[in-house]
Motif scaffolding. Sequence first.
Motif, PDB file in Angstrom:
ATOM      1  N   ALA A 126      23.681 -85.241 -51.993  1.00  0.00           N
ATOM      2  CA  ALA A 126      22.249 -84.946 -51.887  1.00  0.00           C
ATOM      3  C   ALA A 126      21.624 -84.703 -53.256  1.00  0.00           C
ATOM      4  CB  ALA A 126      22.040 -83.732 -50.983  1.00  0.00           C
ATOM      5  N   ALA A 127      22.376 -84.061 -54.162  1.00  0.00           N
ATOM      6  CA  ALA A 127      21.823 -83.766 -55.481  1.00  0.00           C
ATOM      7  C   ALA A 127      21.547 -85.037 -56.277  1.00  0.00           C
ATOM      8  CB  ALA A 127      22.787 -82.874 -56.264  1.00  0.00           C
ATOM      9  N   ASP A 128      22.276 -86.106 -55.994  1.00  0.00           N
ATOM     10  CA  ASP A 128      22.080 -87.376 -56.696  1.00  0.00           C
ATOM     11  C   ASP A 128      21.086 -88.288 -55.986  1.00  0.00           C
ATOM     12  OD1 ASP A 128      24.027 -86.854 -58.726  1.00  0.00           O
ATOM     13  OD2 ASP A 128      25.581 -87.226 -57.240  1.00  0.00           O
ATOM     14  N   LEU A 129      20.584 -87.852 -54.844  1.00  0.00           N
ATOM     15  CA  LEU A 129      19.754 -88.703 -53.998  1.00  0.00           C
ATOM     16  C   LEU A 129      18.305 -88.256 -54.098  1.00  0.00           C
ATOM     17  CD1 LEU A 129      20.150 -91.039 -51.889  1.00  0.00           C
ATOM     18  CD2 LEU A 129      20.104 -89.270 -50.141  1.00  0.00           C
ATOM     19  N   GLY A 130      17.471 -89.058 -54.730  1.00  0.00           N
ATOM     20  CA  GLY A 130      16.051 -88.740 -54.801  1.00  0.00           C
ATOM     21  C   GLY A 130      15.403 -88.809 -53.428  1.00  0.00           C
ATOM     22  N   TRP A 131      14.305 -88.081 -53.273  1.00  0.00           N
ATOM     23  CA  TRP A 131      13.691 -88.038 -51.941  1.00  0.00           C
ATOM     24  C   TRP A 131      13.173 -89.395 -51.518  1.00  0.00           C
ATOM     25  CZ3 TRP A 131       8.735 -89.472 -50.998  1.00  0.00           C
ATOM     26  CH2 TRP A 131       7.825 -89.473 -52.055  1.00  0.00           C
ATOM     27  N   ARG A 132      12.812 -90.261 -52.454  1.00  0.00           N
ATOM     28  CA  ARG A 132      12.342 -91.598 -52.096  1.00  0.00           C
ATOM     29  C   ARG A 132      13.463 -92.446 -51.510  1.00  0.00           C
ATOM     30  NH1 ARG A 132       9.883 -89.972 -56.663  1.00  0.00           N
ATOM     31  NH2 ARG A 132       7.597 -90.003 -56.752  1.00  0.00           N
ATOM     32  N   GLU A 133      14.704 -92.156 -51.891  1.00  0.00           N
ATOM     33  CA  GLU A 133      15.845 -92.841 -51.281  1.00  0.00           C
ATOM     34  C   GLU A 133      16.176 -92.238 -49.920  1.00  0.00           C
ATOM     35  OE1 GLU A 133      19.153 -93.937 -54.170  1.00  0.00           O
ATOM     36  OE2 GLU A 133      18.141 -92.341 -55.279  1.00  0.00           O
ATOM     37  N   PHE A 134      16.017 -90.925 -49.816  1.00  0.00           N
ATOM     38  CA  PHE A 134      16.362 -90.254 -48.565  1.00  0.00           C
ATOM     39  C   PHE A 134      15.354 -90.580 -47.467  1.00  0.00           C
ATOM     40  CE2 PHE A 134      15.846 -86.427 -45.877  1.00  0.00           C
ATOM     41  CZ  PHE A 134      17.086 -86.452 -45.258  1.00  0.00           C
ATOM     42  N   ILE A 135      14.067 -90.615 -47.793  1.00  0.00           N
ATOM     43  CA  ILE A 135      13.023 -90.948 -46.821  1.00  0.00           C
ATOM     44  C   ILE A 135      12.905 -92.468 -46.755  1.00  0.00           C
ATOM     45  CG2 ILE A 135      10.603 -90.702 -46.224  1.00  0.00           C
ATOM     46  CD1 ILE A 135      12.158 -88.109 -46.022  1.00  0.00           C
ATOM     47  N   THR A 136      13.167 -93.033 -45.591  1.00  0.00           N
ATOM     48  CA  THR A 136      13.170 -94.489 -45.446  1.00  0.00           C
ATOM     49  C   THR A 136      11.881 -95.039 -44.849  1.00  0.00           C
ATOM     50  OG1 THR A 136      14.243 -94.266 -43.281  1.00  0.00           O
ATOM     51  CG2 THR A 136      15.681 -94.521 -45.197  1.00  0.00           C
ATOM     52  N   ASP A 137      11.084 -94.212 -44.182  1.00  0.00           N
ATOM     53  CA  ASP A 137       9.859 -94.688 -43.550  1.00  0.00           C
ATOM     54  C   ASP A 137       8.746 -94.764 -44.595  1.00  0.00           C
ATOM     55  OD1 ASP A 137       8.542 -94.958 -40.579  1.00  0.00           O
ATOM     56  OD2 ASP A 137       7.137 -94.109 -42.020  1.00  0.00           O
ATOM     57  N   ALA A 138       8.110 -95.929 -44.712  1.00  0.00           N
ATOM     58  CA  ALA A 138       7.066 -96.130 -45.722  1.00  0.00           C
ATOM     59  C   ALA A 138       5.868 -95.227 -45.477  1.00  0.00           C
ATOM     60  CB  ALA A 138       6.633 -97.594 -45.738  1.00  0.00           C
ATOM     61  N   ARG A 139       5.508 -94.999 -44.207  1.00  0.00           N
ATOM     62  CA  ARG A 139       4.371 -94.126 -43.896  1.00  0.00           C
ATOM     63  C   ARG A 139       4.645 -92.694 -44.362  1.00  0.00           C
ATOM     64  NH1 ARG A 139       1.009 -95.827 -39.178  1.00  0.00           N
ATOM     65  NH2 ARG A 139       1.437 -98.014 -38.795  1.00  0.00           N
TER      66      ARG A 139
ATOM     67  N   LYS B 115      17.693 -80.627 -48.091  1.00  0.00           N
ATOM     68  CA  LYS B 115      17.124 -79.560 -48.908  1.00  0.00           C
ATOM     69  C   LYS B 115      18.172 -78.517 -49.255  1.00  0.00           C
ATOM     70  CE  LYS B 115      13.804 -75.740 -48.593  1.00  0.00           C
ATOM     71  NZ  LYS B 115      14.845 -74.686 -48.501  1.00  0.00           N
ATOM     72  N   ALA B 116      18.986 -78.113 -48.267  1.00  0.00           N
ATOM     73  CA  ALA B 116      19.973 -77.062 -48.501  1.00  0.00           C
ATOM     74  C   ALA B 116      21.039 -77.483 -49.499  1.00  0.00           C
ATOM     75  CB  ALA B 116      20.620 -76.661 -47.178  1.00  0.00           C
ATOM     76  N   LEU B 117      21.366 -78.775 -49.534  1.00  0.00           N
ATOM     77  CA  LEU B 117      22.383 -79.274 -50.459  1.00  0.00           C
ATOM     78  C   LEU B 117      21.813 -79.601 -51.832  1.00  0.00           C
ATOM     79  CD1 LEU B 117      24.339 -81.603 -47.988  1.00  0.00           C
ATOM     80  CD2 LEU B 117      25.108 -79.419 -48.927  1.00  0.00           C
ATOM     81  N   GLY B 118      20.584 -79.168 -52.096  1.00  0.00           N
ATOM     82  CA  GLY B 118      19.985 -79.390 -53.415  1.00  0.00           C
ATOM     83  C   GLY B 118      19.505 -80.799 -53.608  1.00  0.00           C
ATOM     84  N   GLY B 119      18.874 -81.361 -52.581  1.00  0.00           N
ATOM     85  CA  GLY B 119      18.443 -82.751 -52.640  1.00  0.00           C
ATOM     86  C   GLY B 119      17.638 -83.091 -53.878  1.00  0.00           C
ATOM     87  N   GLY B 120      18.055 -84.126 -54.585  1.00  0.00           N
ATOM     88  CA  GLY B 120      17.334 -84.594 -55.751  1.00  0.00           C
ATOM     89  C   GLY B 120      17.466 -83.714 -56.974  1.00  0.00           C
ATOM     90  N   ALA B 121      18.390 -82.718 -56.954  1.00  0.00           N
ATOM     91  CA  ALA B 121      18.502 -81.811 -58.098  1.00  0.00           C
ATOM     92  C   ALA B 121      18.876 -82.557 -59.371  1.00  0.00           C
ATOM     93  CB  ALA B 121      19.541 -80.725 -57.811  1.00  0.00           C
ATOM     94  N   LEU B 122      19.679 -83.612 -59.242  1.00  0.00           N
ATOM     95  CA  LEU B 122      20.099 -84.375 -60.408  1.00  0.00           C
ATOM     96  C   LEU B 122      19.349 -85.689 -60.528  1.00  0.00           C
ATOM     97  CD1 LEU B 122      23.960 -83.825 -60.162  1.00  0.00           C
ATOM     98  CD2 LEU B 122      22.269 -82.484 -61.400  1.00  0.00           C
ATOM     99  N   ALA B 123      18.477 -85.980 -59.561  1.00  0.00           N
ATOM    100  CA  ALA B 123      17.774 -87.259 -59.564  1.00  0.00           C
ATOM    101  C   ALA B 123      16.270 -87.081 -59.594  1.00  0.00           C
ATOM    102  CB  ALA B 123      18.166 -88.064 -58.322  1.00  0.00           C
ATOM    103  N   ASP B 124      15.823 -85.905 -59.957  1.00  0.00           N
ATOM    104  CA  ASP B 124      14.384 -85.614 -59.973  1.00  0.00           C
ATOM    105  C   ASP B 124      13.771 -86.155 -61.252  1.00  0.00           C
ATOM    106  OD1 ASP B 124      11.884 -84.688 -59.603  1.00  0.00           O
ATOM    107  OD2 ASP B 124      12.356 -82.564 -59.823  1.00  0.00           O
ATOM    108  N   ALA B 125      13.299 -87.378 -61.181  1.00  0.00           N
ATOM    109  CA  ALA B 125      12.703 -88.008 -62.362  1.00  0.00           C
ATOM    110  C   ALA B 125      11.327 -87.468 -62.665  1.00  0.00           C
ATOM    111  CB  ALA B 125      12.629 -89.524 -62.170  1.00  0.00           C
ATOM    112  N   ASP B 126      10.735 -86.705 -61.712  1.00  0.00           N
ATOM    113  CA  ASP B 126       9.386 -86.190 -61.909  1.00  0.00           C
ATOM    114  C   ASP B 126       9.359 -84.824 -62.584  1.00  0.00           C
ATOM    115  OD1 ASP B 126       8.403 -88.427 -60.655  1.00  0.00           O
ATOM    116  OD2 ASP B 126       8.490 -87.512 -58.669  1.00  0.00           O
ATOM    117  N   ALA B 127      10.537 -84.235 -62.829  1.00  0.00           N
ATOM    118  CA  ALA B 127      10.567 -82.893 -63.415  1.00  0.00           C
ATOM    119  C   ALA B 127       9.993 -82.925 -64.824  1.00  0.00           C
ATOM    120  CB  ALA B 127      11.991 -82.350 -63.430  1.00  0.00           C
ATOM    121  N   ALA B 128       9.137 -81.966 -65.095  1.00  0.00           N
ATOM    122  CA  ALA B 128       8.551 -81.884 -66.440  1.00  0.00           C
ATOM    123  C   ALA B 128       9.624 -81.476 -67.430  1.00  0.00           C
ATOM    124  CB  ALA B 128       7.405 -80.862 -66.444  1.00  0.00           C
ATOM    125  N   SER B 129       9.551 -82.023 -68.632  1.00  0.00           N
ATOM    126  CA  SER B 129      10.542 -81.707 -69.645  1.00  0.00           C
ATOM    127  C   SER B 129      10.308 -80.295 -70.137  1.00  0.00           C
ATOM    128  CB  SER B 129      10.437 -82.682 -70.820  1.00  0.00           C
ATOM    129  OG  SER B 129       9.139 -82.655 -71.356  1.00  0.00           O
TER     130      SER B 129
END
Length: 485
Positions: A53-66, A464-478
Amino acid sequence: MRPTLNFFLPTLLTVSLALAGCMSLAPAHERPAAPVATDWHAPAAGSTDAKAAADLGWREFITDARLREVIELALTQNRDLRVALLNVQRAQAQYGVQRSEQLPNVSASGGQTAQRAPAGLSATGQPAISRQYTATLGVSAFELDLFGRVKSLSDAALQQVLATEEGRRSTQLSLVAQVAAGWLTVAADQERLQLTEQTLKAREDSLRLTQRLQAGGVSSTLDLRQAEIAVEQARTDLATLTRQLAGDRNALELLVGAPLQARHWPVAASADAATLTTELPAGLPSEVLLQRPDVQQAEHSLQAAEAQIGAARAAFFPRISLTASAGSASPALDGLFRNGTGLWSFMPQLSLPIFDAGRNRAQLKTAQVDRDIAVAQYEKAIQGAFREVADGLAERATLVQQGQAQRRLVSHSADALRLAEARFRAGVDDRLATLDAQRSLYAAQQGLVQVQLAQQLNRVTLYKALGGGALADADAASAPRQSGG
């Protein structure tokens, strides 16, 4: 030789910076041991080939375009996330203010002094006006950070920046999960509403048939009343679900922070594949929990508290500050920068605490207690995260079985209804058996929708509980990097 402006200040600044920040009295940071078990106490099996989950960005996890479009809208319009981002910017600005204390503030000044002396005080016996022009470059009250007080305060401010950034990431992850859950709930409401409308139509058809049979003397008044009760129950459920759907839609729009268009709402059966269906691998607690933004936020807060201890300890030692200036002075403006007009001043100041009525000790004790509080909050964050994952894994294991059983229940209830209708048409049973079969099928179908929603929500909760996107959050501010002292 007279010191010049070009030599005096650069030399002073170089020596001052070399002496400043030479040591730190803050305790070395050690990550507290996680006060949780080494396993989840729940089935943690998942696809070994699936991404964590930490390596999986939310855009990969959510498959429905809507749903992805709704989440994108929420990430730009949600006010809580906007406040979290502003808090990051505020913390960064505060860090900039605190970090500036590590460097001297150099200022330039120029001025004129005019003075009139009366004849009685003048050497010539005549009224005289004297003028003086000055131009200086100087440093005012720069503290030589020999014991790391200023650096410790700067480190504390930096850790607060990092903690605030992790708080923003945690808010964003929670927002993604909440929007997905709200959208899936609306989809389930629509499916349940559609099912209720179909059930109401079937019961109205059954009522009309019962009315004809009762008019012909084949069916009793009791059968008629039972059919009427079934219709009114369906109408009541329809009104309740209509109101619930409207409320859930309003809640989702409030969460998003903007009105949703028709293209944003789920369509029939869209919730079945709204998220990634592959089970996320749970991994070990020591690997997963430390990747969660809320846990990292708690650790940065702990490091900030440790830095405050360093600043409180440094307050027991002498404090040296420097004030210096160099420039030129002349009685005439056009002679301000001529030879022989140079001036300079150097005023070091030493402050040694002797008696402060226990203030420094109280401040150190406060900083140490704040550190202990931060340790407890870090451990609480670990424990809370552990429970969320363990509960999600336990629920995932049972929901699969519950879903299979619920589908069999729907199938058996549909068969029972067909048999009851056949026996009624054959005159073997009365209408009551058919109505009971209709109620059972309706309840089973509604239960299946609820189980399917629970399975979808469980996948979102686990992500969410497994830290989804923790390592794949490309939107995080530097965030600013900690500089060496």
